[in-house]
Design a protein around this motif. Structure first.
Motif, PDB file in Angstrom:
ATOM      1  N   GLN A  79     -16.501 -31.938  -9.630  1.00 40.23           N
ATOM      2  CA  GLN A  79     -16.826 -30.526  -9.581  1.00 40.23           C
ATOM      3  C   GLN A  79     -15.956 -29.857  -8.514  1.00 40.23           C
ATOM      4  OE1 GLN A  79     -19.795 -29.196 -11.640  1.00 40.23           O
ATOM      5  NE2 GLN A  79     -18.956 -31.012 -12.606  1.00 40.23           N
ATOM      6  N   LEU A  80     -14.780 -29.385  -8.918  1.00 42.04           N
ATOM      7  CA  LEU A  80     -13.814 -28.826  -7.964  1.00 42.04           C
ATOM      8  C   LEU A  80     -13.501 -27.364  -8.258  1.00 42.04           C
ATOM      9  CD1 LEU A  80     -11.347 -31.849  -7.609  1.00 42.04           C
ATOM     10  CD2 LEU A  80     -13.225 -31.181  -6.094  1.00 42.04           C
ATOM     11  N   GLY A  81     -14.453 -26.639  -8.828  1.00 42.20           N
ATOM     12  CA  GLY A  81     -14.279 -25.213  -9.029  1.00 42.20           C
ATOM     13  C   GLY A  81     -14.009 -24.822 -10.471  1.00 42.20           C
ATOM     14  N   LEU A 192      -2.873 -20.627 -14.033  1.00 35.18           N
ATOM     15  CA  LEU A 192      -3.896 -21.585 -13.611  1.00 35.18           C
ATOM     16  C   LEU A 192      -3.309 -22.673 -12.713  1.00 35.18           C
ATOM     17  CD1 LEU A 192      -5.737 -21.892 -17.031  1.00 35.18           C
ATOM     18  CD2 LEU A 192      -6.685 -20.868 -14.953  1.00 35.18           C
ATOM     19  N   ASP A 193      -2.104 -23.120 -13.023  1.00 34.46           N
ATOM     20  CA  ASP A 193      -1.494 -24.180 -12.218  1.00 34.46           C
ATOM     21  C   ASP A 193      -1.122 -23.708 -10.823  1.00 34.46           C
ATOM     22  OD1 ASP A 193      -1.710 -26.319 -13.956  1.00 34.46           O
ATOM     23  OD2 ASP A 193       0.183 -25.876 -14.984  1.00 34.46           O
ATOM     24  N   ARG A 194      -1.011 -22.401 -10.603  1.00 40.98           N
ATOM     25  CA  ARG A 194      -0.681 -21.872  -9.283  1.00 40.98           C
ATOM     26  C   ARG A 194      -1.913 -21.661  -8.405  1.00 40.98           C
ATOM     27  NH1 ARG A 194       3.393 -19.109 -12.466  1.00 40.98           N
ATOM     28  NH2 ARG A 194       5.468 -19.574 -11.606  1.00 40.98           N
ATOM     29  N   ILE A 195      -3.085 -21.802  -8.970  1.00 40.07           N
ATOM     30  CA  ILE A 195      -4.305 -21.601  -8.171  1.00 40.07           C
ATOM     31  C   ILE A 195      -4.482 -22.777  -7.221  1.00 40.07           C
ATOM     32  CG2 ILE A 195      -6.826 -21.447  -8.279  1.00 40.07           C
ATOM     33  CD1 ILE A 195      -6.510 -19.950 -10.932  1.00 40.07           C
ATOM     34  N   GLY A 196      -4.627 -22.463  -5.941  1.00 39.32           N
ATOM     35  CA  GLY A 196      -4.792 -23.502  -4.927  1.00 39.32           C
ATOM     36  C   GLY A 196      -6.231 -23.630  -4.467  1.00 39.32           C
ATOM     37  N   ASN A 197      -6.435 -24.516  -3.493  1.00 30.13           N
ATOM     38  CA  ASN A 197      -7.794 -24.754  -2.980  1.00 30.13           C
ATOM     39  C   ASN A 197      -7.881 -24.564  -1.484  1.00 30.13           C
ATOM     40  OD1 ASN A 197      -6.328 -26.995  -2.227  1.00 30.13           O
ATOM     41  ND2 ASN A 197      -7.984 -28.454  -2.653  1.00 30.13           N
TER      42      ASN A 197
END
Length: 465
Positions: A79-81, A192-197
């Protein structure tokens, strides 16, 4: 060719529900919430629908295998967002045919009330504007802790600001984020691939898609839902009750607009798949479960419970009747008070009017089933069928021990226990013969009085009235 992919996020643990049942399987209007979300997706006529489940999502997958076998299932192992959850369905997004043009619509399995026209409006808003991202917004009476949608002077979406990170000025914004989003399919993966954490929780948030799109010179827009009820997300039992109330209000209004009379609408409960004809009268305190079809001119008296039943034109049910799955009522059939029907066909004009149980049976046209009749269909091991022909008369307090067949026009005497077939037009009597003993009642009274004692007490000294 324009193509649409819908992704339903259903991996949330739902800890606030305090339930062993996955949150998205809790029902609203007799249907699991995740199936409502899939229904919304289907309204867009998408090329593909995927559902993202969490680790241990076998129960959700099993329901989908039965009710939506064409939907693909994808597992979010951790569960990572929300953005991480969407990327669990990367196979849908990476499909060359899916990304040549069109939309990726992201829905939630715990948001069951979004109308098809709202979703169509969201997709149209993105396409008409040419934006990379379109977000479904809403204006609740109390914005509370919802994320805010920040717009520029031209009304374009600049960012989604989480409440905890919002300034006082941003918290004053009344336009809130529902979480439902539409992405340009050709750009979805790159965004989506550019979204960081890089945040306190170390998670990948879908809300960052707006800022990333804007940072790369792409537009983002907002489409507002007509009502805040539409985007109600269910996270706890109280919200489940709110969703049920909103859905029921919608179903009742639709039934009345289509020609049914609900005497006390707030006391009538329908299911999402209930079909109701014209000139139907439904009295107070009626519950209609899943799988019910009601023809024109039907009367449903108060305090009746119906599920899995088909009711033809002009039938009458209740009050205090129960129709269980497999009940089929033909035109003009009558089911009266305290009658239960299960897996049985009731022919045209047939009557089961009082205090009876009819299960695993077929009742012919115009037959009359007397009060207290029971079809004894279960022997402890198997279910057996009773067949009653047309124009038969079953006397009150009769037991029909299945398997048994009663012919057309047959007459069953009151109080009979029928274990053998009865031919057409025959009279069957199966009860002890009545014996009358003249004067015996007076003798018994005298004997009982003597035994009780002259002082008015019984042999134990207890007073008698």
């Amino acid at each position: 060719m324009t193509r649409t992919v819908c992704i339903v996020l259903a991996a949330g643990k739902g800890t606030r529900m305090r339930s062993d049942l996955p949150k998205v399987l809790h029902a609203v209007a007799g249907r699991p919430m995740v199936l409502h979300a899939i229904d919304g997706a289907r309204s867009l006529s998408p090329d593909r629908i995927g559902v993202v489940v969490g680790a241990g999502g076998e129960a959700v997958a099993a329901v989908l295998a039965r009710a939506a076998p064409d939907v693909s299932i994808h597992t979010q192992a951790e569960q990572l967002g929300t953005a991480h959850a969407v990327l669990a369905a990367r196979a849908l997004l990476a499909d060359d045919e899916a990304v040549t043009g069109g939309d990726v619509v992201i829905l939630y399995g715990d948001t069951p009330l979004i109308r098809p026209e709202t979703l169509a409006g969201l997709v149209a808003a993105r396409r008409d504007s040419g934006a990379a991202v379109a977000v479904l917004g809403f204006r609740p009476a109390d914005p509370g802790a919802y994320g805010r949608l920040k717009l520029d002077e031209q009304g374009r979406l600049v960012a989604i600001v989480e409440f905890k990170e919002a300034s006082a000025e941003e918290r004053a914004i009344g336009l809130c984020n529902s979480g439902v989003m539409c992405l340009d399919a050709a750009r979805a993966l790159s965004i989506l691939d550019r979204i960081g954490n890089a945040n306190a929780k170390g998670e990948y948030y879908l809300t960052d898609a707006v800022a990333i799109a804007r940072a790369h010179g792409l537009d983002a827009v907002v489409m507002e839902a007509a009502s805040a009820d539409e985007v109600l997300g269910v996270n706890a039992r109280a919200e489940l009750a709110m969703a049920e109330a909103a859905f029921q209000a919608r179903l009742r209004l639709a039934a009345m607009e289509n020609g049914a009379t609900l005497v006390a609408p707030d006391t009538v409960f329908l299911s999402a798949d209930t079909v109701i004809g014209r000139d139907v009268l439904i009295e107070p305190h009626v519950i209609i479960g899943p799988g019910v079809r009601i023809g024109d001119g039907v009367i449903i008296r108060g305090f009746s419970h119906i599920e899995g039943a088909r009711i033809a034109d002009g039938a009458t049910i209740g009050p205090f009747a129960r129709l269980r799955p497999g009940a089929v009522l033909a035109e003009g059939a009558h089911i009266g008070n305290f009658v239960e029907i299960k897996q049985a066909e009731i022919g045209p004009g047939a009557k089961v009017n009082h205090l009876s149980y009819v299960g695993d049976a077929m009742i012919g046209a115009r037959s009359n089933i007397g009060a207290g009749t029971i079809t004894c269909n279960y022997d402890g091991f198997g279910k057996w069928r009773t067949v009653i022909g047309s124009d038969a008369f079953i006397g009150s307090d009769s037991c029909l021990v299945a398997p048994v067949t009663i012919g057309d026009g047959a007459y069953i005497a009151t109080g009979s226990v029928i274990t053998d077939d009865v031919a057409a037009d025959a009279l069957a009597i199966a009860r002890g013969r009545q014996v009358a003993k003249p004067g015996r009642a007076a003798e018994l009274r005298a004997r009982f009085k003597t035994r009780a004692g002259k002082d008015g007490t019984d042999k134990n000294g207890v007073g008698r009235d």
